[in-house]
Design an enzyme around this catalytic site. Structure first.
Site, PDB file in Angstrom:
ATOM      1  N   HIS A  87       0.643  -1.821   0.113  1.00 14.20           N
ATOM      2  CA  HIS A  87       0.139   0.041   0.212  1.00 14.20           C
ATOM      3  C   HIS A  87       0.734   1.664   0.099  1.00 14.20           C
ATOM      4  O   HIS A  87       0.579   2.032  -0.953  1.00 14.20           O
ATOM      5  CB  HIS A  87      -0.701   0.055   0.975  1.00 14.20           C
ATOM      6  CG  HIS A  87      -1.285   1.156   1.369  1.00 14.20           C
ATOM      7  ND1 HIS A  87      -2.717   2.086   0.392  1.00 14.20           N
ATOM      8  CD2 HIS A  87      -1.327   2.032   2.269  1.00 14.20           C
ATOM      9  CE1 HIS A  87      -2.813   3.061   0.955  1.00 14.20           C
ATOM     10  NE2 HIS A  87      -2.201   3.268   2.249  1.00 14.20           N
ATOM     11  N   HIS A 111       3.839   6.814   5.437  1.00 14.53           N
ATOM     12  CA  HIS A 111       2.416   8.316   5.744  1.00 14.53           C
ATOM     13  C   HIS A 111       1.565   6.586   6.723  1.00 14.53           C
ATOM     14  O   HIS A 111       0.890   7.367   7.646  1.00 14.53           O
ATOM     15  CB  HIS A 111       1.299   8.024   4.545  1.00 14.53           C
ATOM     16  CG  HIS A 111       0.704   7.338   3.862  1.00 14.53           C
ATOM     17  ND1 HIS A 111       0.663   6.232   2.703  1.00 14.53           N
ATOM     18  CD2 HIS A 111      -1.145   6.780   4.372  1.00 14.53           C
ATOM     19  CE1 HIS A 111       0.204   5.468   2.688  1.00 14.53           C
ATOM     20  NE2 HIS A 111      -1.013   6.104   3.271  1.00 14.53           N
ATOM     21  N   GLU A 115       0.678   5.859  13.010  1.00 16.29           N
ATOM     22  CA  GLU A 115      -0.213   6.008  13.012  1.00 16.29           C
ATOM     23  C   GLU A 115      -0.639   3.744  13.600  1.00 16.29           C
ATOM     24  O   GLU A 115      -0.817   3.118  14.533  1.00 16.29           O
ATOM     25  CB  GLU A 115      -1.461   5.891  12.303  1.00 16.29           C
ATOM     26  CG  GLU A 115      -2.985   5.753  12.664  1.00 16.29           C
ATOM     27  CD  GLU A 115      -3.206   6.370  13.482  1.00 16.29           C
ATOM     28  OE1 GLU A 115      -3.014   7.453  13.813  1.00 16.29           O
ATOM     29  OE2 GLU A 115      -4.751   6.526  14.516  1.00 16.29           O
ATOM     30  N   ASP A 116       0.173   3.300  12.819  1.00 17.02           N
ATOM     31  CA  ASP A 116      -0.470   2.186  13.081  1.00 17.02           C
ATOM     32  C   ASP A 116       0.845   1.069  13.296  1.00 17.02           C
ATOM     33  O   ASP A 116       1.156  -0.577  13.329  1.00 17.02           O
ATOM     34  CB  ASP A 116      -0.539   1.083  11.317  1.00 17.02           C
ATOM     35  CG  ASP A 116      -1.236   1.765  11.074  1.00 17.02           C
ATOM     36  OD1 ASP A 116      -2.432   2.281  11.820  1.00 17.02           O
ATOM     37  OD2 ASP A 116      -1.657   1.848   9.811  1.00 17.02           O
ATOM     38  N   ASP A 178      -3.566   8.258  -1.688  1.00 13.05           N
ATOM     39  CA  ASP A 178      -4.080   7.202  -0.735  1.00 13.05           C
ATOM     40  C   ASP A 178      -5.699   6.738  -0.786  1.00 13.05           C
ATOM     41  O   ASP A 178      -5.077   5.346  -1.591  1.00 13.05           O
ATOM     42  CB  ASP A 178      -3.490   7.635   0.867  1.00 13.05           C
ATOM     43  CG  ASP A 178      -4.200   6.907   2.128  1.00 13.05           C
ATOM     44  OD1 ASP A 178      -3.603   5.837   1.905  1.00 13.05           O
ATOM     45  OD2 ASP A 178      -4.956   7.413   3.212  1.00 13.05           O
ATOM     46  N   ASP A 298     -23.837   9.882 -28.877  1.00  9.60           N
ATOM     47  CA  ASP A 298     -24.128  10.422 -30.261  1.00  9.60           C
ATOM     48  C   ASP A 298     -23.216  11.523 -30.352  1.00  9.60           C
ATOM     49  O   ASP A 298     -22.967  11.694 -31.566  1.00  9.60           O
ATOM     50  CB  ASP A 298     -24.829  10.802 -31.134  1.00  9.60           C
ATOM     51  CG  ASP A 298     -26.510   9.785 -30.783  1.00  9.60           C
ATOM     52  OD1 ASP A 298     -26.254   8.559 -31.304  1.00  9.60           O
ATOM     53  OD2 ASP A 298     -27.760  10.089 -31.355  1.00  9.60           O
TER      54      ASP A 298
HETATM   55 MN    MN Z   1      -2.793   4.533   3.148  1.00  4.33          MN
END
Ligand code: MN
Length: 738
Positions: A87, A111, A115-116, A178, A298
């Site tokens: 990702h 990015h 957060e993760d 993203d 058309d």
């Molecule tokens: Mn992401």
């Protein structure tokens, strides 16, 4: 929303990849740590893309960012079961395809780590610098915002997003990348989640991409959004489009060859492409403009890309010479760019066998700008040269500056959001109920649209509207920020007249539905009254049955009652039925109406002012008679300001009027002498006009007044007639009678 999104020679939505710079450069090999990563193969294409346009000195930090993300996400999986690192690498690839700078690529790779994973902001700041940390922070914050629907009171979230964007626009570009990758891989999510994300993408992110002029991303987000939100509709449309494309191939090639041949003859080097309509753009036209699939398909679209601006105008001249241009449909977005910086010449032509053609003409530079918009700003920064200031970039900067000003001056976040939305969704207006509830409507929406948007019952029983506490005509367009109060009456019913001004499909379909539901008996009565009023001097029951039968056949009506019903419902023009019944007019081609905007209501031209094409006109609604077309300034309709509900805005259809004659009156003052009348009639004849009637009266002992009715095509033609008459000796004055 603005220019159609067609792209040729590229797979759907694939971002533009600029050609590799030809000169040889030496790039640092990836360090051993990178090469030994099990995900090296995922990263390699991105690295090569970066090598193609970035300074080689930038690569070590990009490698480092990959390594950091790769290690941090190790063991994490996406919904598809693939390693998570796919990702961030995909997001960074989209960023690199836009040729953004190295910091943006590093931030894109990183990015999701704060957060993760165990990586902290400080880690990023230490290893990659404060700018990259700020970018990652901005994207992380945006990730936490949920935009269910811009109608809902998500004001605060929306404000945060806009603010993040105003601080550094690269944040929103990374966020868009993203979102693009998440949309591409949406299939692996639960259906409800899929729908929510798709809705949010269409409502928020695609418009932002459009506003920033990045049409590649806007187009891809829209296509993916539609496919996820309405999979069935998307599949059906896609199959229809594929089929239509195959049928069109031959015509497209014929026109393409004709254009290429002409440009070759005049030695203008150009790229000529056939443009294919996007499924989302077709879908939107079908929903919002209520067009049929065929009507949209058309039209044949082409794009001509040349080297410089002068050549654009030369090519335009060549195209207008090759095919007949359709008047009034030429747009110069080069001289006056669109709000998002888009530049191009647009024109509509009549092709072989009357095929409608749309041509866009632009320079290579404009073509690049239209695909990459504000992102183009960073493109060549890395080469050391100053970035060229583009229209898209200037626009984006101006817009962002405006946002900051707005943010500082707005008294509430609600007010700020209103301003931003109006800006971001220029095709929409935002209006309020007296209780302060907000509704968004398409531009041009009337109080009737608003009434139906609030509730069908309110629409059905609406009799008037107050806007900002003042009476407001039901047919007039609303503006953003107005507060609307609908006045209803229990016995009120929808009026067929509303169809001429309402724009939302909800209002229009409800009104139609109501009209259809009218008792057949009532319609027969109304139709009979309308028809009898229009039959001048003849009584309906005096018309022989034979004649009526012929007419029924011509209009393909099963019986006379059905004919009357169709008249009442506005499906048939009363005047035409009446004239046919009286036997003095050939059956007209129903599409060939000289006036547009009448919504199928019957109309006649006012005798008092006798408007002709080119005149500014307005339609007066006369009960029982349908519409009467007047000159806008006609003295007989001066009450228009007092009661605008009795008027409709209409326009001439020049493609129809070009082949028609119209009658209008002239008043000539002259000194009488032998032969002057025959000279006048001669002059009219020479000007290609015809005298329909003539009257004279004496003004004083030496002056006569002649009133002529002449037939002309339009104002220009009339001016020619008047010039010739004016040139006759002893003619003192000539006026148009109105
Ligand atoms: Mn992401």
């Amino acid at each position: 929303m603005g220019e159609d999104s067609y792209i040729a020679n590229k797979p759907a939505g694939a971002p533009h990849i600029a050609p590799t710079k030809p000169e040889e450069r030496v790039y640092p090999l990836p360090p051993q740590a990178v090469r030994s990563s099990p995900n090296f193969a995922v990263y390699l294409p991105l690295r090569e893309l970066c090598c193609s346009y970035l300074d080689p000195e930038r690569l070590p930090l990009i490698d480092q960012a990959f390594l950091t993300a790769d290690r941090a996400h190790d063991g994490q999986k996406r919904a598809s079961g693939e390693p998570y690192i796919i990702h961030p690498v995909a997001v960074a690839t989209i960023i690199a395809q836009m040729h953004l700078d190295a910091e943006s690529i590093e931030a894109a790779l990183l990015h999701d780590v704060v957060e993760d994973t165990f990586i902290t902001q400080d880690d990023i700041k230490r290893d990659f610098g404060a700018a990259v940390m700020e970018l990652v922070n901005g994207v992380t914050k945006l990730d936490k915002l949920r935009f269910h629907d811009y109608r809902e009171a998500q004001a605060e979230n929306f404000r945060k997003m806009i603010l993040a964007m105003t601080r550094d626009i690269r944040v929103i570009l990374i966020k868009l990348a993203d979102r693009t990758h998440n949309m591409r891989t949406l299939g692996n999510l639960r259906p409800d989640k899929r729908k929510r994300i798709a809705r949010e993408t269409l409502d928020i992110f695609a418009p932002i991409a459009y506003r920033l002029g990045i049409s590649d991303i806007k187009v891809e987000l829209e296509e993916l959004g539609l496919a996820a939100l309405y999979p069935m509709r998307y599949r059906v449309l896609k199959a229809a489009v594929t089929k239509a494309r195959n049928n069109r191939k031959e015509v497209v090639n014929t026109i393409l060859e004709a254009i290429k041949k002409r440009l070759n003859e005049v030695k203008i080097p150009a790229r000529v492409l056939g443009r294919e309509k996007r499924i989302y753009s077709i879908y939107k036209k079908m929903v919002h403009k209520e067009l049929q699939f065929r009507e949209i398909m058309d039209v044949y679209g082409f794009r001509i890309v040349v080297n410089d601006v002068d050549t654009c105008y030369r090519v335009l001249g060549q195209m207008h010479n090759l095919f007949k241009p359709r008047p009034g449909l030429f747009k110069d977005y080069i001289a006056v760019p669109k709000i998002n910086g888009y530049q191009s010449l647009h024109t509509s032509l009549v092709g072989p066998h009357g095929v409608p053609i749309e041509v866009q003409i632009r320079t290579e530079f404009m073509d690049q700008m239209s695909a990459r918009g504000v992102a183009a700003h960073w493109s060549y920064k890395e080469n050391g040269s100053e970035p060229t200031s583009t229209a898209a970039q200037k626009n984006a900067q101006r817009w962002i500056k405006n946002l900051i000003d707005l943010q500082q001056s707005a008294s509430s976040s609600q007010e700020f959001i209103e301003n931003v939305k109006t800006d971001l969704f220029p095709d929409a207006i935002y209006v309020f109920t007296p209780e302060g509830k907000i509704y968004d409507l398409p531009a041009g929406a009337t109080p009737v649209d608003f009434a139906y948007a609030v509730h069908t019952d309110i629409g059905q029983h609406c009799i008037g509207a107050r806007v900002n506490h003042r009476m407001f005509p039901l047919s007039r367009a609303l503006e953003s920020g107005q507060t609307i109060e609908i006045i209803t009456a229990p016995n009120a019913q929808p009026s067929a007249m509303w169809l001429s001004s309402a724009v939302t499909s909800k209002a229009r379909s409800k009104i139609r539905q109501y009209l259809k539901g009218l008792k057949a008996q009532e319609c027969v009565l109304i139709g009979r009254r309308l028809l009898q009023n229009t039959l001048k001097g003849v009584r309906l029951d005096e018309i022989p049955q034979e004649r009526i039968n012929t007419i029924l056949k011509e209009f393909k009506e099963p019986d006379f009652n059905q004919l009357l019903i169709d008249i009442a419902l506005g499906n048939l023009l009363t005047v035409i039925v009446a004239r046919r019944l009286q036997g003095d007019l050939p059956l007209p081609d129903e599409k060939r109406q000289p006036i547009v905007g009448t919504e199928g209501l019957p109309f006649t031209f006012a005798q008092c002012c006798q408007p002709i094409p080119g005149d500014h006109i307005i339609a007066h609604i006369t009960p029982g008679k349908g519409l009467v077309i007047h000159n806008y300034n006609c003295l007989n309709i001066r009450d228009q300001d007092k009661d605008p509900d009795k008027f409709l805005n209409v326009e001439w259809d020049q493609s129809v009027t070009a082949n028609m004659d119209f009658q209008t009156g002239l008043r000539i003052e002259l000194e009488n002498r032998q032969g002057i009348l025959s000279e006048i009639s001669n002059a009219v004849d020479l000007a290609g006009s015809r005298i329909e009637s003539i009257n004279s009266e004496i003004k004083d002992e030496s002056t006569y007044i002649i009133r002529l009715t002449v037939t002309v095509r339009d104002r220009l033609h009339l001016a020619g007639v008047m010039r010739r008459i004016k040139a006759i000796p002893n003619v003192q004055k000539i006026f148009r009678q109105r």
